[in-house]
Scaffold this motif. Sequence first.
Motif, PDB file in Angstrom:
ATOM      1  N   ASP A  30      -3.542  25.428 -32.327  1.00 41.76           N
ATOM      2  CA  ASP A  30      -2.962  24.175 -31.816  1.00 41.76           C
ATOM      3  C   ASP A  30      -3.884  22.983 -31.991  1.00 41.76           C
ATOM      4  OD1 ASP A  30      -0.610  25.406 -31.020  1.00 41.76           O
ATOM      5  OD2 ASP A  30      -1.420  25.935 -29.056  1.00 41.76           O
ATOM      6  N   GLY A  31      -4.647  22.964 -33.092  1.00 43.44           N
ATOM      7  CA  GLY A  31      -5.495  21.819 -33.383  1.00 43.44           C
ATOM      8  C   GLY A  31      -6.778  21.754 -32.599  1.00 43.44           C
ATOM      9  N   ALA A  32      -7.078  22.771 -31.802  1.00 39.43           N
ATOM     10  CA  ALA A  32      -8.305  22.740 -31.001  1.00 39.43           C
ATOM     11  C   ALA A  32      -9.524  22.745 -31.913  1.00 39.43           C
ATOM     12  CB  ALA A  32      -8.345  23.947 -30.072  1.00 39.43           C
ATOM     13  N   PRO A  33     -10.428  21.751 -31.783  1.00 35.68           N
ATOM     14  CA  PRO A  33     -11.588  21.665 -32.685  1.00 35.68           C
ATOM     15  C   PRO A  33     -12.551  22.833 -32.531  1.00 35.68           C
ATOM     16  CG  PRO A  33     -11.770  20.070 -30.902  1.00 35.68           C
ATOM     17  CD  PRO A  33     -10.394  20.644 -30.812  1.00 35.68           C
ATOM     18  N   SER A  34     -12.543  23.522 -31.362  1.00 35.69           N
ATOM     19  CA  SER A  34     -13.462  24.630 -31.126  1.00 35.69           C
ATOM     20  C   SER A  34     -12.926  25.969 -31.611  1.00 35.69           C
ATOM     21  CB  SER A  34     -13.782  24.719 -29.628  1.00 35.69           C
ATOM     22  OG  SER A  34     -12.595  24.952 -28.880  1.00 35.69           O
ATOM     23  N   ALA A  35     -11.715  25.989 -32.142  1.00 34.07           N
ATOM     24  CA  ALA A  35     -11.108  27.246 -32.575  1.00 34.07           C
ATOM     25  C   ALA A  35     -11.892  27.865 -33.723  1.00 34.07           C
ATOM     26  CB  ALA A  35      -9.664  27.019 -32.989  1.00 34.07           C
ATOM     27  N   GLN A  36     -11.987  29.188 -33.716  1.00 39.36           N
ATOM     28  CA  GLN A  36     -12.693  29.904 -34.758  1.00 39.36           C
ATOM     29  C   GLN A  36     -11.725  30.318 -35.864  1.00 39.36           C
ATOM     30  OE1 GLN A  36     -15.841  30.670 -35.349  1.00 39.36           O
ATOM     31  NE2 GLN A  36     -16.723  29.768 -33.507  1.00 39.36           N
ATOM     32  N   PRO A  37     -12.097  30.124 -37.134  1.00 35.84           N
ATOM     33  CA  PRO A  37     -11.240  30.616 -38.220  1.00 35.84           C
ATOM     34  C   PRO A  37     -11.264  32.131 -38.260  1.00 35.84           C
ATOM     35  CG  PRO A  37     -13.320  29.830 -39.102  1.00 35.84           C
ATOM     36  CD  PRO A  37     -13.323  29.492 -37.638  1.00 35.84           C
ATOM     37  N   ASP A  38     -10.241  32.712 -38.862  1.00 39.71           N
ATOM     38  CA  ASP A  38     -10.234  34.159 -39.028  1.00 39.71           C
ATOM     39  C   ASP A  38     -10.093  34.573 -40.482  1.00 39.71           C
ATOM     40  OD1 ASP A  38      -7.560  33.563 -39.461  1.00 39.71           O
ATOM     41  OD2 ASP A  38      -6.873  34.418 -37.566  1.00 39.71           O
ATOM     42  N   ALA A  57      -5.947  30.763 -59.611  1.00 38.27           N
ATOM     43  CA  ALA A  57      -6.492  32.039 -59.151  1.00 38.27           C
ATOM     44  C   ALA A  57      -6.896  31.904 -57.691  1.00 38.27           C
ATOM     45  CB  ALA A  57      -7.694  32.439 -59.999  1.00 38.27           C
ATOM     46  N   THR A  58      -6.590  32.936 -56.891  1.00 34.68           N
ATOM     47  CA  THR A  58      -6.848  32.893 -55.451  1.00 34.68           C
ATOM     48  C   THR A  58      -7.405  34.221 -54.977  1.00 34.68           C
ATOM     49  OG1 THR A  58      -4.969  31.380 -55.147  1.00 34.68           O
ATOM     50  CG2 THR A  58      -5.816  32.466 -53.184  1.00 34.68           C
ATOM     51  N   THR A  59      -8.412  34.165 -54.122  1.00 34.13           N
ATOM     52  CA  THR A  59      -8.872  35.353 -53.416  1.00 34.13           C
ATOM     53  C   THR A  59      -8.993  35.013 -51.937  1.00 34.13           C
ATOM     54  OG1 THR A  59     -10.516  37.130 -53.343  1.00 34.13           O
ATOM     55  CG2 THR A  59     -11.341  34.913 -53.789  1.00 34.13           C
ATOM     56  N   VAL A  60      -8.654  35.975 -51.086  1.00 35.22           N
ATOM     57  CA  VAL A  60      -8.560  35.756 -49.643  1.00 35.22           C
ATOM     58  C   VAL A  60      -9.388  36.812 -48.921  1.00 35.22           C
ATOM     59  CG1 VAL A  60      -6.995  35.540 -47.672  1.00 35.22           C
ATOM     60  CG2 VAL A  60      -6.206  34.882 -49.958  1.00 35.22           C
ATOM     61  N   TRP A  61     -10.174  36.362 -47.957  1.00 34.37           N
ATOM     62  CA  TRP A  61     -10.889  37.271 -47.063  1.00 34.37           C
ATOM     63  C   TRP A  61     -10.435  36.993 -45.645  1.00 34.37           C
ATOM     64  CZ3 TRP A  61     -13.821  36.529 -42.742  1.00 34.37           C
ATOM     65  CH2 TRP A  61     -14.529  37.642 -42.265  1.00 34.37           C
ATOM     66  N   THR A  62     -10.129  38.051 -44.882  1.00 33.61           N
ATOM     67  CA  THR A  62      -9.793  37.898 -43.473  1.00 33.61           C
ATOM     68  C   THR A  62     -10.632  38.860 -42.649  1.00 33.61           C
ATOM     69  OG1 THR A  62      -7.986  39.529 -43.536  1.00 33.61           O
ATOM     70  CG2 THR A  62      -7.422  37.214 -44.004  1.00 33.61           C
ATOM     71  N   ALA A  63     -10.917  38.450 -41.427  1.00 36.11           N
ATOM     72  CA  ALA A  63     -11.689  39.311 -40.538  1.00 36.11           C
ATOM     73  C   ALA A  63     -10.954  40.610 -40.257  1.00 36.11           C
ATOM     74  CB  ALA A  63     -11.980  38.559 -39.235  1.00 36.11           C
ATOM     75  N   ALA A  64      -9.626  40.556 -40.224  1.00 41.01           N
ATOM     76  CA  ALA A  64      -8.838  41.757 -39.946  1.00 41.01           C
ATOM     77  C   ALA A  64      -8.960  42.782 -41.063  1.00 41.01           C
ATOM     78  CB  ALA A  64      -7.377  41.378 -39.723  1.00 41.01           C
ATOM     79  N   ASP A  65      -8.937  42.307 -42.310  1.00 37.37           N
ATOM     80  CA  ASP A  65      -9.018  43.221 -43.451  1.00 37.37           C
ATOM     81  C   ASP A  65     -10.454  43.589 -43.791  1.00 37.37           C
ATOM     82  OD1 ASP A  65      -6.285  43.154 -43.653  1.00 37.37           O
ATOM     83  OD2 ASP A  65      -6.257  41.578 -45.189  1.00 37.37           O
ATOM     84  N   VAL A  91     -12.101  22.823 -46.951  1.00 40.73           N
ATOM     85  CA  VAL A  91     -13.496  22.608 -46.541  1.00 40.73           C
ATOM     86  C   VAL A  91     -14.398  22.632 -47.762  1.00 40.73           C
ATOM     87  CG1 VAL A  91     -13.178  23.600 -44.244  1.00 40.73           C
ATOM     88  CG2 VAL A  91     -13.881  25.083 -46.146  1.00 40.73           C
ATOM     89  N   ARG A  92     -15.637  22.241 -47.572  1.00 44.19           N
ATOM     90  CA  ARG A  92     -16.680  22.390 -48.584  1.00 44.19           C
ATOM     91  C   ARG A  92     -17.254  23.803 -48.523  1.00 44.19           C
ATOM     92  NH1 ARG A  92     -16.379  17.315 -46.826  1.00 44.19           N
ATOM     93  NH2 ARG A  92     -16.746  15.601 -48.294  1.00 44.19           N
ATOM     94  N   ARG A  93     -17.959  24.174 -49.575  1.00 56.55           N
ATOM     95  CA  ARG A  93     -18.518  25.519 -49.612  1.00 56.55           C
ATOM     96  C   ARG A  93     -19.452  25.775 -48.418  1.00 56.55           C
ATOM     97  NH1 ARG A  93     -19.767  30.138 -52.670  1.00 56.55           N
ATOM     98  NH2 ARG A  93     -21.805  30.967 -52.061  1.00 56.55           N
ATOM     99  N   GLY A  94     -20.241  24.771 -48.032  1.00 61.87           N
ATOM    100  CA  GLY A  94     -21.147  24.957 -46.908  1.00 61.87           C
ATOM    101  C   GLY A  94     -20.427  25.345 -45.627  1.00 61.87           C
ATOM    102  N   ASP A  95     -19.245  24.764 -45.398  1.00 61.31           N
ATOM    103  CA  ASP A  95     -18.458  25.110 -44.213  1.00 61.31           C
ATOM    104  C   ASP A  95     -17.949  26.545 -44.305  1.00 61.31           C
ATOM    105  OD1 ASP A  95     -18.687  22.472 -43.130  1.00 61.31           O
ATOM    106  OD2 ASP A  95     -17.151  21.826 -44.544  1.00 61.31           O
ATOM    107  N   ALA A  96     -17.547  26.956 -45.510  1.00 65.27           N
ATOM    108  CA  ALA A  96     -17.087  28.336 -45.697  1.00 65.27           C
ATOM    109  C   ALA A  96     -18.241  29.315 -45.482  1.00 65.27           C
ATOM    110  CB  ALA A  96     -16.490  28.507 -47.089  1.00 65.27           C
ATOM    111  N   GLY A 104     -19.757  37.391 -38.964  1.00 63.94           N
ATOM    112  CA  GLY A 104     -20.524  38.613 -39.058  1.00 63.94           C
ATOM    113  C   GLY A 104     -20.655  39.207 -40.435  1.00 63.94           C
ATOM    114  N   GLU A 105     -20.384  38.416 -41.487  1.00 65.47           N
ATOM    115  CA  GLU A 105     -20.391  38.957 -42.841  1.00 65.47           C
ATOM    116  C   GLU A 105     -21.628  38.588 -43.639  1.00 65.47           C
ATOM    117  OE1 GLU A 105     -18.046  41.126 -44.130  1.00 65.47           O
ATOM    118  OE2 GLU A 105     -17.506  41.148 -41.997  1.00 65.47           O
ATOM    119  N   GLY A 106     -22.560  37.866 -43.053  1.00 65.19           N
ATOM    120  CA  GLY A 106     -23.771  37.504 -43.776  1.00 65.19           C
ATOM    121  C   GLY A 106     -23.534  36.373 -44.756  1.00 65.19           C
ATOM    122  N   ALA A 107     -24.175  36.465 -45.928  1.00 64.56           N
ATOM    123  CA  ALA A 107     -24.100  35.386 -46.918  1.00 64.56           C
ATOM    124  C   ALA A 107     -22.795  35.469 -47.698  1.00 64.56           C
ATOM    125  CB  ALA A 107     -25.285  35.476 -47.877  1.00 64.56           C
TER     126      ALA A 107
END
Length: 245
Positions: A30-38, A57-65, A91-96, A104-107
């Motif tokens: 709901d637009g909350a700035p403190s929300a964590q991406p998944d 080309a697209t690749t997707v990572w999710t915390a669930a998978d 976002v920019r790469r630094g944000d990702a 919890g995935e490191g670099a």
Amino acid sequence: MPSEMRRPDVAAGTARSALDYYLIFPETRDGAPSAQPDGIVVEQFMLADDHTATGLATTVWTAADGGWRSSAAFSRAIRSDPRLRARIVPVRRGDAETAYRRLGEGALPDETTLRTYFLEHASLPGSPPLLLTPPEVPEGFHEKRVYRILFAGHLRKDRLAYLHQVLGMTLAGPQARVLGTGHLRVAGDAFTWELCQIGGGMASCVDLTAYLGDPPGDTVGALLRELMTIMRYEGLIPVTIERFC
């Protein structure tokens, strides 16, 4: 045509990387700035020699998978489903990198590695420009090209002043179809562009007219990329780059 044009920095910053990064947020954010991406999305447009888009080309990572998956279907859904698109933040790469580490995935894998995850490509079928009559080329130039960068979504009107500052655009009224225009002159090439809202405000585009010298410079591709990236950081999702002439 104007003899002097204000020049965006097509050689630096956002124009350098050919990969685009997005964060996926939960529906309950709901637009909350403190929300964590998944999740994280990484994309790359495939380009023809004239800088038009031929595939995505697209690749997707999710915390669930917990792993990376290539998905042309997800790429199409971002652009066609407004509810899903509302969860996607460019976002920019630094944000990702920061999000990936906090989850919890490191670099985050480097861009060479990320490209190996592009197993599916969404085709962007196109055709050569249909030239019923030769385009009129002003004196002093060798070739005229007209491009459209198409975006899903619409630009927030309160961001127009920022685009005026970054691109030196001349702004129109907030209700106008053409929201602003810009100009650029680099060596023997000259460019003009219009930022437009189309489809009843459901989509946006940047229409770029390029007058190229002989031989043409290398600016057209960098400028298309720069314009796409600036608009992407304003929340628009690029769909394709096409050429009319």
